[in-house]
Design an enzyme around this catalytic site. Structure first.
Site, PDB file in Angstrom:
ATOM      1  N   ASP A 290     -67.313   6.818  40.565  1.00 32.95           N
ATOM      2  CA  ASP A 290     -68.424   7.201  41.530  1.00 32.95           C
ATOM      3  C   ASP A 290     -69.112   8.424  40.653  1.00 32.95           C
ATOM      4  O   ASP A 290     -69.255   8.486  39.582  1.00 32.95           O
ATOM      5  CB  ASP A 290     -67.604   7.558  42.757  1.00 32.95           C
ATOM      6  CG  ASP A 290     -68.492   7.515  44.145  1.00 32.95           C
ATOM      7  OD1 ASP A 290     -69.741   7.935  43.989  1.00 32.95           O
ATOM      8  OD2 ASP A 290     -68.289   6.493  44.887  1.00 32.95           O
ATOM      9  N   HIS A 324     -71.924   7.318  39.249  1.00 33.81           N
ATOM     10  CA  HIS A 324     -73.102   6.944  40.266  1.00 33.81           C
ATOM     11  C   HIS A 324     -74.073   8.308  39.964  1.00 33.81           C
ATOM     12  O   HIS A 324     -75.473   7.851  39.934  1.00 33.81           O
ATOM     13  CB  HIS A 324     -72.588   6.938  41.547  1.00 33.81           C
ATOM     14  CG  HIS A 324     -71.940   5.849  42.167  1.00 33.81           C
ATOM     15  ND1 HIS A 324     -71.856   4.636  41.453  1.00 33.81           N
ATOM     16  CD2 HIS A 324     -71.216   5.359  43.213  1.00 33.81           C
ATOM     17  CE1 HIS A 324     -71.101   3.592  41.780  1.00 33.81           C
ATOM     18  NE2 HIS A 324     -70.588   4.121  43.275  1.00 33.81           N
TER      19      HIS A 324
END
Length: 548
Positions: A290, A324
């Site tokens: 992430d 991300h």
């Protein structure tokens, strides 16, 4: 009141020097110091066979060290299996070279605890490493801390190869009804269907959540309300959720660490600095599932009630691979973020490079953000992104996934309206991205005062600016593959391009739309070699653009 005055004058101090681009005078972060006394976990019965559970031995060593005024708890070379470890004040937990601290898959070893998640009172399993209300603590060395995260996490089929997927489902667990997501247990699956399953509400106790225990994934390292913290030298890997989570800490130094999570690790962030003051993150690398380096300060109303911004933070000399976002603020930034300094970082293969995200309901003010000397390569989506319509989804749409278009509406401005203002980003080079620069504010609250200078980005698409004001782009060179248009401007005002360059032979440089668009200026910029310089859509006059 005294604390508020201290923070106020610290903020004023940061602003006074931050205006000087060439020489930032950065916040001072105080590091802990320790007595030289050492406490080897072997002397407390620990066995490095990878089978013996060493939870008690390690915690006994920590407690003994603390009781004697502090020092260094030594985890020597070897593989040490353990359950949750609780740090104490004045203790440096030190992993020597080739020390491998592996946390057990046995979930019964992790008690359900009342904690905090994104500003809300919440239930989670106890973190493998934790500490609360401590002073003068450290986790250091050259070893590895592994959270055995695969035992905890759900996995999307689209994030694995077919071979990996078949191996995963043959290991046990259950599948979602559509067969596209794997869960480690039926308990996990059922909890995932509930609305806010981990939030402590309506007088509930921990016992009310025991039937869903498997669902409450722990962050690997959680340090709450601690002062003078050092995390240095180690590798942290395979966290069940976030990897490093300092919460409401002061004087935090993170130096020379490596953080690794598989790319399919949902919520597998590298470091989430939440509501902390005086922070230094340097010389570290992140390759995670992430966001890489992420700044937070609580979510929605609870975050605003806490009212603790992350402030006076330096992030420098770091590398982020898969993530991300490389450097990220939000989306849980309801307490605000200010006086953030980022420099000399490289992002390779991240979904987004510089990622600033929020949404209605958050509130909070993000301001005084200074970024310089950033390298990027092979960015999957945007190189630089400001977005006030964050949807809590992966930034890159997976195969077969569909997303509805944003519905543009104007809402009243309230304390729940987020604010982004006063960002300075300079000296950025990006070789490869889907889109170079994306700025999208809200109709009722534009993103304002964004200053981009000395930027060169090669991307498939160029620049998009909507619902924004007071945006300056100086010496910006965007080289897109798609050049119809290079720049889209919609409902934006006071936008300035100075000494900017655009790809020779571009079909169209500027596509301009929106009834609120006004005061666009282009000076000393190379437009002559484009096939068409400008295109004005409905509800906008050609008079809004001035080219000199």
């Amino acid at each position: 009141m005294r604390q508020k005055l201290i923070l106020f004058f610290a903020a004023i101090h940061c602003l006074s020097f931050a205006q000087t681009k060439a020489d930032w005078k950065l916040p001072v972060v105080t590091e802990p110091t320790f007595k030289k006394d050492s406490f080897n976990i072997k002397n407390y019965g620990a066995v490095p066979d990878g089978i013996t559970l060493n939870t008690k031995s390690i915690n006994d060593a920590i407690n003994a060290c603390h009781a004697k005024g502090g020092g260094v708890v030594v985890i020597p070379s070897g593989q040490w299996l353990s359950g949750p470890i609780e740090l104490k004040s004045n203790v440096n937990l030190h992993l020597q070279e080739n020390a491998f601290l592996l946390f057990t898959k046995d979930k019964s070893q992790y008690a359900l605890v009342a904690t905090n998640w994104e500003g809300l009172p919440a239930v989670r399993n106890q973190s493998p490493v934790s500490g609360t209300n401590l002073q003068n603590i450290a986790i250091t060395g050259k070893g590895i801390i592994n959270g055995n995260g695969d035992a905890w996490r759900a996995v999307k089929k689209d994030k694995l190869t077919e071979t990996q997927w078949q191996k995963l489902i043959s290991s046990g667990g259950v599948l979602s009804e559509n067969g596209k997501q794997w869960y480690p247990s039926e308990q996990f699956l059922q909890a995932s269907k509930l609305d806010k399953p981990g939030v402590l509400t309506n007088g509930k106790t921990l016992d009310d959540y025991k039937n869903y225990k498997d669902f409450f994934r722990p962050n690997l390292v959680v340090l709450t309300s601690c002062k003078k913290v050092l995390i240095e030298g180690l590798t942290f890997e395979s966290s069940a959720a976030w990897c490093l989570h300092p919460l409401m800490c002061e004087n935090l130094t993170v130096r020379g660490v490596t953080v690794k999570n598989p790319w399919y690790a949902q919520n597998g962030d590298g470091i989430d600095v939440e509501s902390c003051s005086n922070v230094l993150i340097e010389n570290s690398s992140f390759d995670v599932g992430d966001d890489g380096i992420c700044i937070k300060s609580g979510r929605d109303e609870e975050g605003r009630k806490r009212a603790m911004p992350t402030q006076n933070l330096i992030a420098r000399n770091c590398v982020v691979y898969h993530a991300h976002g490389g450097f990220v603020i939000g989306s849980e930034m309801s307490g605000g973020a200010r006086n953030i300094f980022v420099e000399n970082c490289t992002f390779i293969g991240t979904d987004i490079g510089l990622r600033f995200k929020t949404t209605r309901g958050r509130g909070g003010v993000v301001e005084n953000i200074f970024v310089r000397n950033i390298n990027m390569k092979d960015i999957i989506a945007e190189a630089i992104l400001f977005d006030m319509y964050y949807m809590a989804k992966d930034p890159v749409v997976l195969a077969g996934e569909s997303r509805a278009d944003i519905k543009i509406e104007t809402f009243p401005v309230t304390e729940a309206t987020p604010v982004f203002k006063n960002f300075h980003i300079e000296n950025v080079v990006c070789d490869g991205a889907e889109k170079a620069i994306f700025i999208r504010g809200l109709p009722e609250m534009n993103i304002t005062d964004i200053h981009l200078e000395n930027i060169t980005i090669q991307a498939n698409k160029g620049i998009e600016i909507t619902e924004a004001a007071a945006i300056t782009l100086k010496n910006v060179y965007v080289i897109p593959v798609e050049t119809n248009p290079v720049v889209k401007i919609n409902n934006a005002s006071n936008i300035s391009f100075e000494k900017s360059r655009f790809k020779d032979g571009s079909d169209l440089i500027f596509e301009i739309s929106g009834a609120k668009t006004k005061n666009l200026k282009v000076t000393n910029s190379a437009l002559a070699k484009a096939k068409t310089q400008t295109k004005f859509l409905e509800n906008v006059s050609e008079k809004v653009l001035e080219i000199k």
